[in-house]
Design an enzyme around this catalytic site. Structure first.
Site, PDB file in Angstrom:
ATOM      1  N   THR A  82      38.816  33.997  34.035  1.00 54.97           N
ATOM      2  CA  THR A  82      38.552  35.423  34.215  1.00 54.97           C
ATOM      3  C   THR A  82      39.725  36.085  34.928  1.00 54.97           C
ATOM      4  O   THR A  82      40.580  35.428  35.518  1.00 54.97           O
ATOM      5  CB  THR A  82      37.297  35.665  35.064  1.00 54.97           C
ATOM      6  OG1 THR A  82      37.563  35.304  36.433  1.00 54.97           O
ATOM      7  CG2 THR A  82      36.102  34.885  34.548  1.00 54.97           C
ATOM      8  N   ASP A  83      39.730  37.410  34.905  1.00 52.76           N
ATOM      9  CA  ASP A  83      40.562  38.180  35.819  1.00 52.76           C
ATOM     10  C   ASP A  83      39.889  38.111  37.195  1.00 52.76           C
ATOM     11  O   ASP A  83      38.874  37.438  37.374  1.00 52.76           O
ATOM     12  CB  ASP A  83      40.688  39.620  35.316  1.00 52.76           C
ATOM     13  CG  ASP A  83      41.971  40.299  35.764  1.00 52.76           C
ATOM     14  OD1 ASP A  83      42.475  39.950  36.848  1.00 52.76           O
ATOM     15  OD2 ASP A  83      42.456  41.192  35.059  1.00 52.76           O
ATOM     16  N   TRP A  84      40.418  38.811  38.166  1.00 55.30           N
ATOM     17  CA  TRP A  84      39.902  38.738  39.528  1.00 55.30           C
ATOM     18  C   TRP A  84      38.809  39.796  39.744  1.00 55.30           C
ATOM     19  O   TRP A  84      38.901  40.905  39.263  1.00 55.30           O
ATOM     20  CB  TRP A  84      41.050  38.966  40.518  1.00 55.30           C
ATOM     21  CG  TRP A  84      41.861  37.748  40.870  1.00 55.30           C
ATOM     22  CD1 TRP A  84      42.149  37.312  42.133  1.00 55.30           C
ATOM     23  CD2 TRP A  84      42.489  36.796  40.000  1.00 55.30           C
ATOM     24  NE1 TRP A  84      42.905  36.156  42.091  1.00 55.30           N
ATOM     25  CE2 TRP A  84      43.138  35.825  40.801  1.00 55.30           C
ATOM     26  CE3 TRP A  84      42.568  36.665  38.611  1.00 55.30           C
ATOM     27  CZ2 TRP A  84      43.845  34.746  40.264  1.00 55.30           C
ATOM     28  CZ3 TRP A  84      43.280  35.599  38.074  1.00 55.30           C
ATOM     29  CH2 TRP A  84      43.894  34.661  38.897  1.00 55.30           C
ATOM     30  N   MET A 126      35.009  39.972  39.121  1.00 57.56           N
ATOM     31  CA  MET A 126      34.234  40.284  37.927  1.00 57.56           C
ATOM     32  C   MET A 126      32.907  40.954  38.263  1.00 57.56           C
ATOM     33  O   MET A 126      32.419  40.903  39.383  1.00 57.56           O
ATOM     34  CB  MET A 126      33.987  39.006  37.130  1.00 57.56           C
ATOM     35  CG  MET A 126      35.255  38.410  36.565  1.00 57.56           C
ATOM     36  SD  MET A 126      36.078  39.464  35.338  1.00 57.56           S
ATOM     37  CE  MET A 126      37.291  40.325  36.340  1.00 57.56           C
ATOM     38  N   HIS A 153      45.466  40.758  28.709  1.00 55.41           N
ATOM     39  CA  HIS A 153      44.077  40.651  29.149  1.00 55.41           C
ATOM     40  C   HIS A 153      43.226  40.709  27.881  1.00 55.41           C
ATOM     41  O   HIS A 153      43.264  41.711  27.177  1.00 55.41           O
ATOM     42  CB  HIS A 153      43.696  41.771  30.092  1.00 55.41           C
ATOM     43  CG  HIS A 153      44.628  41.904  31.265  1.00 55.41           C
ATOM     44  ND1 HIS A 153      45.796  42.644  31.220  1.00 55.41           N
ATOM     45  CD2 HIS A 153      44.561  41.374  32.518  1.00 55.41           C
ATOM     46  CE1 HIS A 153      46.406  42.596  32.398  1.00 55.41           C
ATOM     47  NE2 HIS A 153      45.681  41.832  33.197  1.00 55.41           N
TER      48      HIS A 153
END
Length: 291
Positions: free
Chosen positions: A207-209, A211, A130
């Site tokens: 992105t990650d999940w 945001m 990440h």
């Protein structure tokens, strides 16, 4: 998440999310969780975790292992594996340390590059994560990682730099946290200045999940998705910035400042679209990563 456009249990799709895009040949890129094998509803192979692989210090072994994972992705209908996890083991209590390789940035970067090369030999893609400094568990999704420029460059970014240089991953995933006051899924210095400018990366940034919403401290007047697009973080992955909503709804921020002084520009929007389309061409049509 679990899009009907992909194999059951997928983590989400991007690219051909709309029928109008698919009609134009923009196919959906199917993402699946990792990194210890692929995570789907159908049976998949469970593999040694990142820490176990890092302990081998054997790049050839890691590459051969993840070449088999790439073959399994082809069989299961996965285009992009959400891994390797490659944050630094800074805190022994980090709940995702098992996904990561080491406390050493050189070992981490070389192991991650071998992982990516193995997966991508099949024509599928890997997505290192990440990015960056998400190295603790407590307050993981809200923490502000305060880091000196030297520590950032020599430790926490060095492993990602090695991975990008030695394996050219199809995508890179940002992290939940802030670095020195700026959320990483909006971080212009991280995604544009360093990743693309200094390292020459031409792939897609996602992105990650789920945001966080935010106005920009660097660019007054823009916020949320407009802020993300300016940073050149190309794709907002599922969650719509909420743990409740499962379908995307436009927040209106791209059009709100379009063409205004200091606002988002059409060129910035097209730049992100080009990054996504390049990823689609690479993973679905076998186009060169350098196009």
């Amino acid at each position: 998440m679990d899009s009907p456009q992909g194999a059951s249990g997928n983590a989400g799709i991007f690219g051909g999310t709309l029928a109008s895009l698919r009609d134009k040949g923009v196919l959906p890129v199917v993402t699946t969780d990792g990194p210890a094998g692929i995570r789907m509803r159908s049976c998949t192979t469970l593999l040694p975790c990142g820490t176990a692989l890092g302990a081998t210090s054997d790049e050839e072994l890691i590459e051969k292992l993840y070449e088999k994972v790439g073959e399994e992705m082809v069989a299961k209908g996965s285009d992009l594996l959400l891994g390797p996890g490659m944050n630094i083991h800074r805190d022994p209590l980090c709940g995702r340390n098992f996904e990561y390789f080491s406390e050493d940035p050189l070992l981490t970067g070389r192991a991650a590059a071998a992982f990516v090369r193995g997966v991508q030999r099949s024509g599928r893609g890997a997505c290192p994560k990440h990015f960056a400094c998400n190295n603790q568990e407590r307050n993981r999704t809200r923490v502000d990682s305060r880091v000196s420029e030297r520590a950032l460059r020599e430790i926490y970014l060095r492993c990602f730099e090695i991975c990008v240089a030695e394996s050219d991953p199809a995508a890179v995933m940002t992290s939940y946290n802030k670095i020195n006051g700026v959320w990483n899924h909006y971080n212009y210095d991280l995604a544009t200045t360093v990743l693309r400018g200094d390292w020459g990366y031409r792939g897609c940034v996602i992105t990650d999940w789920w945001m966080r919403r935010s106005a920009s401290p660097e660019f007054p007047g823009i916020e949320d998705n407009a802020y993300r697009v300016r940073a050149q973080v190309d794709v907002l992955m599922p969650g719509n910035m909420s743990r409740i909503k499962k379908e995307y709804e436009s927040d209106g921020t791209l059009l709100a400042t379009l063409g205004q002084e200091g606002g988002i520009t059409r060129a910035e929007i097209e730049r992100c679209a080009k990054n996504v389309l390049r990823c689609v061409l690479r993973l679905k049509y076998g186009a060169s990563a350098k196009r």
